[in-house]
Design an enzyme around this catalytic site. Structure first.
Site, PDB file in Angstrom:
ATOM      1  N   ARG A 103      -7.050 -21.032   1.344  1.00 10.05           N
ATOM      2  CA  ARG A 103      -7.942 -21.542   0.068  1.00 10.05           C
ATOM      3  C   ARG A 103      -7.201 -22.067  -1.039  1.00 10.05           C
ATOM      4  NH1 ARG A 103      -8.900 -18.841  -4.479  1.00 10.05           N
ATOM      5  NH2 ARG A 103      -8.083 -16.797  -3.686  1.00 10.05           N
TER       6      ARG A 103
ATOM      7  N   LEU B 178       5.283  -9.823   4.412  1.00 10.19           N
ATOM      8  CA  LEU B 178       6.050  -8.762   5.255  1.00 10.19           C
ATOM      9  C   LEU B 178       5.355  -7.292   5.582  1.00 10.19           C
ATOM     10  CD1 LEU B 178       8.252 -10.646   3.569  1.00 10.19           C
ATOM     11  CD2 LEU B 178       9.841  -8.860   3.984  1.00 10.19           C
TER      12      LEU B 178
ATOM     13  N   ASN C  76       0.720  -1.127   0.136  1.00  9.25           N
ATOM     14  CA  ASN C  76      -0.230   0.002  -0.075  1.00  9.25           C
ATOM     15  C   ASN C  76       1.054   1.403  -0.240  1.00  9.25           C
ATOM     16  OD1 ASN C  76       0.853   0.171   2.617  1.00  9.25           O
ATOM     17  ND2 ASN C  76      -1.034   0.501   3.539  1.00  9.25           N
TER      18      ASN C  76
ATOM     19  N   PHE D 223       2.735   2.446   1.916  1.00  7.80           N
ATOM     20  CA  PHE D 223       2.783   3.352   3.439  1.00  7.80           C
ATOM     21  C   PHE D 223       4.359   3.823   3.431  1.00  7.80           C
ATOM     22  CE2 PHE D 223       3.073   3.568   8.058  1.00  7.80           C
ATOM     23  CZ  PHE D 223       2.558   4.881   8.290  1.00  7.80           C
TER      24      PHE D 223
ATOM     25  N   ASN E 195      -6.104 -12.140   6.819  1.00  9.63           N
ATOM     26  CA  ASN E 195      -6.317 -12.353   5.229  1.00  9.63           C
ATOM     27  C   ASN E 195      -5.595 -13.087   4.549  1.00  9.63           C
ATOM     28  OD1 ASN E 195      -8.678 -10.568   5.476  1.00  9.63           O
ATOM     29  ND2 ASN E 195      -7.360  -8.765   5.476  1.00  9.63           N
TER      30      ASN E 195
ATOM     31  N   LEU F 239      -7.897 -10.242   0.150  1.00 11.35           N
ATOM     32  CA  LEU F 239      -7.260 -10.522  -1.509  1.00 11.35           C
ATOM     33  C   LEU F 239      -7.588 -11.818  -2.190  1.00 11.35           C
ATOM     34  CD1 LEU F 239      -5.208  -9.072  -3.460  1.00 11.35           C
ATOM     35  CD2 LEU F 239      -3.359 -10.269  -2.090  1.00 11.35           C
TER      36      LEU F 239
ATOM     37  N   TYR G 282      -3.553 -21.592  12.868  1.00 12.13           N
ATOM     38  CA  TYR G 282      -3.882 -22.155  11.515  1.00 12.13           C
ATOM     39  C   TYR G 282      -3.300 -23.331  11.177  1.00 12.13           C
ATOM     40  CZ  TYR G 282      -6.954 -18.510   9.359  1.00 12.13           C
ATOM     41  OH  TYR G 282      -8.040 -17.685   9.084  1.00 12.13           O
TER      42      TYR G 282
ATOM     43  N   TYR H 208       3.045  -2.785  17.666  1.00 17.92           N
ATOM     44  CA  TYR H 208       3.792  -3.521  16.831  1.00 17.92           C
ATOM     45  C   TYR H 208       4.269  -4.917  17.331  1.00 17.92           C
ATOM     46  CZ  TYR H 208       8.106  -4.639  13.895  1.00 17.92           C
ATOM     47  OH  TYR H 208       9.064  -5.229  13.061  1.00 17.92           O
TER      48      TYR H 208
HETATM   49  P1  NAD Z   1       9.300  -1.530   5.497  1.00 15.09           P
HETATM   50  O1  NAD Z   1       8.816  -0.286   6.329  1.00 15.09           O
HETATM   51  O2  NAD Z   1      10.410  -0.872   4.505  1.00 15.09           O
HETATM   52  O3  NAD Z   1       8.703  -2.225   4.703  1.00 15.09           O
HETATM   53  C1  NAD Z   1       7.041  -2.555   5.092  1.00 15.09           C
HETATM   54  C2  NAD Z   1       6.426  -2.612   3.662  1.00 15.09           C
HETATM   55  O4  NAD Z   1       4.904  -3.038   4.043  1.00 15.09           O
HETATM   56  C3  NAD Z   1       6.299  -1.292   2.954  1.00 15.09           C
HETATM   57  O5  NAD Z   1       6.399  -1.296   1.739  1.00 15.09           O
HETATM   58  C4  NAD Z   1       4.875  -0.885   3.437  1.00 15.09           C
HETATM   59  O6  NAD Z   1       4.526  -0.018   2.429  1.00 15.09           O
HETATM   60  C5  NAD Z   1       4.201  -1.897   3.267  1.00 15.09           C
HETATM   61  N1  NAD Z   1       2.738  -2.043   4.120  1.00 15.09           N
HETATM   62  C6  NAD Z   1       2.667  -1.392   5.479  1.00 15.09           C
HETATM   63  N2  NAD Z   1       1.448  -1.729   5.848  1.00 15.09           N
HETATM   64  C7  NAD Z   1       0.906  -2.292   4.826  1.00 15.09           C
HETATM   65  C8  NAD Z   1      -0.404  -2.725   4.402  1.00 15.09           C
HETATM   66  N3  NAD Z   1      -1.538  -2.331   5.461  1.00 15.09           N
HETATM   67  N4  NAD Z   1      -0.717  -3.344   3.567  1.00 15.09           N
HETATM   68  C9  NAD Z   1       0.226  -3.541   2.280  1.00 15.09           C
HETATM   69  N5  NAD Z   1       1.330  -3.208   2.489  1.00 15.09           N
HETATM   70  C10 NAD Z   1       1.817  -2.338   3.532  1.00 15.09           C
HETATM   71  O7  NAD Z   1       9.954  -2.541   6.389  1.00 15.09           O
HETATM   72  P2  NAD Z   1      11.021  -3.565   6.666  1.00 15.09           P
HETATM   73  O8  NAD Z   1      12.319  -3.400   7.323  1.00 15.09           O
HETATM   74  O9  NAD Z   1      11.510  -4.067   5.015  1.00 15.09           O
HETATM   75  O10 NAD Z   1      10.259  -4.796   7.195  1.00 15.09           O
HETATM   76  C11 NAD Z   1       9.473  -5.743   6.440  1.00 15.09           C
HETATM   77  C12 NAD Z   1       8.995  -6.638   7.572  1.00 15.09           C
HETATM   78  O11 NAD Z   1       9.971  -7.340   8.162  1.00 15.09           O
HETATM   79  C13 NAD Z   1       8.164  -6.291   8.262  1.00 15.09           C
HETATM   80  O12 NAD Z   1       6.978  -6.862   8.439  1.00 15.09           O
HETATM   81  C14 NAD Z   1       8.765  -5.962   9.465  1.00 15.09           C
HETATM   82  O13 NAD Z   1       8.051  -6.017  10.888  1.00 15.09           O
HETATM   83  C15 NAD Z   1       9.711  -7.112   9.680  1.00 15.09           C
HETATM   84  N6  NAD Z   1      10.940  -6.990  10.417  1.00 15.09           N
HETATM   85  C16 NAD Z   1      11.983  -6.290   9.888  1.00 15.09           C
HETATM   86  C17 NAD Z   1      13.150  -5.972  10.630  1.00 15.09           C
HETATM   87  C18 NAD Z   1      14.229  -5.112  10.463  1.00 15.09           C
HETATM   88  O14 NAD Z   1      15.127  -4.877  11.003  1.00 15.09           O
HETATM   89  N7  NAD Z   1      14.166  -4.521   9.044  1.00 15.09           N
HETATM   90  C19 NAD Z   1      13.242  -6.801  11.881  1.00 15.09           C
HETATM   91  C20 NAD Z   1      12.268  -7.577  12.268  1.00 15.09           C
HETATM   92  C21 NAD Z   1      10.963  -7.645  11.658  1.00 15.09           C
END
Ligand code: NAD
Ligand code: UDP
Length: 310
Positions: A105, A72, A33, A35, A98, A62, A158, A144
């Site tokens: 499915r 992610l 999305n 964000f 979702n 979806l 699940y 978070y």
């Molecule tokens: P990021 O913020 O760059 O990426 C998150 C992505 O999710 C973005 O592209 C954002 O636009 C998208 N997004 C947010 N809300 C959304 C929604 N409702 N629908 C669709 N898309 C949505 O962060 P990242 O560092 O790339 O992290 C990716 C994943 O890895 C996350 O789930 C995060 O919790 C997890 N994670 C990351 C780290 C880290 O150190 N980078 C550590 C632990 C966990």
């Protein structure tokens, strides 16, 4: 060749996964999305016939055919996930519901990008997967932390209730190219500040620790987890631990910056120490990080120099 969905695929880690999966010959649908993600992160894949980008918020259902899902979608930087905390919880929880429904499915395998934040401000060190954590459920990080904990609960329900093929990775601090310059996380903040000659913002005394994993290493671990037969939860991160002050000094040294270190208030509930125990990942996945901090920082600094023209 598999049909693979990467939610949050236009974000920092997601875009590297999309790239790696396309290179391996798969069909990839990136769902985001925008964000905190950006089109430009996956722009190099636009011309590829097996790549597709869809603007979609995972809090809405979806319906699409797929073989695997990397989930992610979720802002990961405290600044961004605290901007709209209700949406953060919805993204983790409704997003998981979702995507799990979609996996059920389509009988797809689904991987959850969980986090070391499920351990909260940990009372055992380093953190092992069997530790249940120390999370403040009503603090500013809870949207978070608790969102991600609830997502893990859903994944395991699940798995038990519907026999779904789940994979749960607990990702520790990961850094690298394509973090946003205004991402707010410590590695990008320090590098951008150093390159601009701005003050380096040390929260608290800088004695809190983190263990930083370069993104290429992490993505290798996520793909191994998805392809293997381990459900998890499994820690993925680099066990080399540094204080935040040490990180700042390293960034100053590598950028040859004259920026000054300034102390700022420590955010509420900021974990004091964090280091993954990755014995399980080593044993079950044959995975461990290979990129040393200095090399990963140099590659990230190179990226930000290009971004900032610095
Ligand atoms: P990021 O913020 O760059 O990426 C998150 C992505 O999710 C973005 O592209 C954002 O636009 C998208 N997004 C947010 N809300 C959304 C929604 N409702 N629908 C669709 N898309 C949505 O962060 P990242 O560092 O790339 O992290 C990716 C994943 O890895 C996350 O789930 C995060 O919790 C997890 N994670 C990351 C780290 C880290 O150190 N980078 C550590 C632990 C966990
Ligand atoms: N931090 C800091 N200066 C900054 C940004 C972060 O000192 O400009 C600290 C922060 O307080 C925390 C650590 O660096 O102790 C890692 O913060 P980040 O937001 O990167 O991730 P997380 O706290 O989620 O591990």
């Amino acid at each position: 060749m598999k049909r693979i969905i990467v939610t949050g695929g236009a974000g920092f880690i997601g875009s590297h996964i999309c790239e790696r999966l396309i290179a391996a010959g798969h069909e990839v649908l990136c769902v985001d999305n925008f964000f905190t993600g950006r089109r430009v992160n996956v722009q190099a894949l636009f011309e590829h016939p097996s790549f597709e980008l869809m603007r979609h918020d995972v809090t809405f259902p979806l319906y699409i055919e797929t073989d695997q899902i990397y989930n992610l979608a979720c802002p990961a930087s405290p600044v961004h996930y605290q901007f709209d905390p209700v949406q953060t919880t919805k993204t983790s929880v409704h997003g998981a519901i979702n995507m799990l429904g979609l996996a059920k499915r389509t009988k797809s395998r689904i991987l959850q990008a969980s986090t070391s934040e499920v351990y909260g401000d940990p009372t055992i060190h380093p953190q092992v997967e069997s530790y249940w954590g120390n999370v403040n459920p009503i603090g500013p990080r809870a949207c978070y932390d608790e969102g991600k904990r609830c997502a893990e609960t859903l994944f395991f329900d699940y798995y038990r209730q519907h026999n779904l093929a789940i994979r749960v990775a607990r990702i520790f601090n990961t850094y690298g190219p394509r973090m946003l310059p205004n991402d707010g996380r410590v590695v990008s903040n320090f590098i951008v500040q150093a390159l601009k000659g701005d003050d380096i913002t040390i929260y608290g005394e800088g004695q809190q620790t983190r263990s930083f994993c370069f993104v290429d290493d992490l993505v290798g671990g996520l793909i191994k987890l998805m392809e293997g037969d381990v459900t998890g939860p499994i820690n993925l991160g680099n066990p080399v631990e540094n204080t935040i002050l040490e990180l700042a000094e390293k960034v100053l040294q590598l950028t040859k910056s004259k920026s000054k270190l300034v102390k700022k208030p420590l955010p509420q509930d900021d974990p004091k120490q964090r280091q993954p125990n990755i014995s399980l990942a080593k044993e079950k996945l044959g995975w461990q990080p290979t990129v040393p901090l200095e090399e990963g920082l140099n590659r990230t600094i190179h990226y930000f120099r290009q971004q900032l023209g610095a």
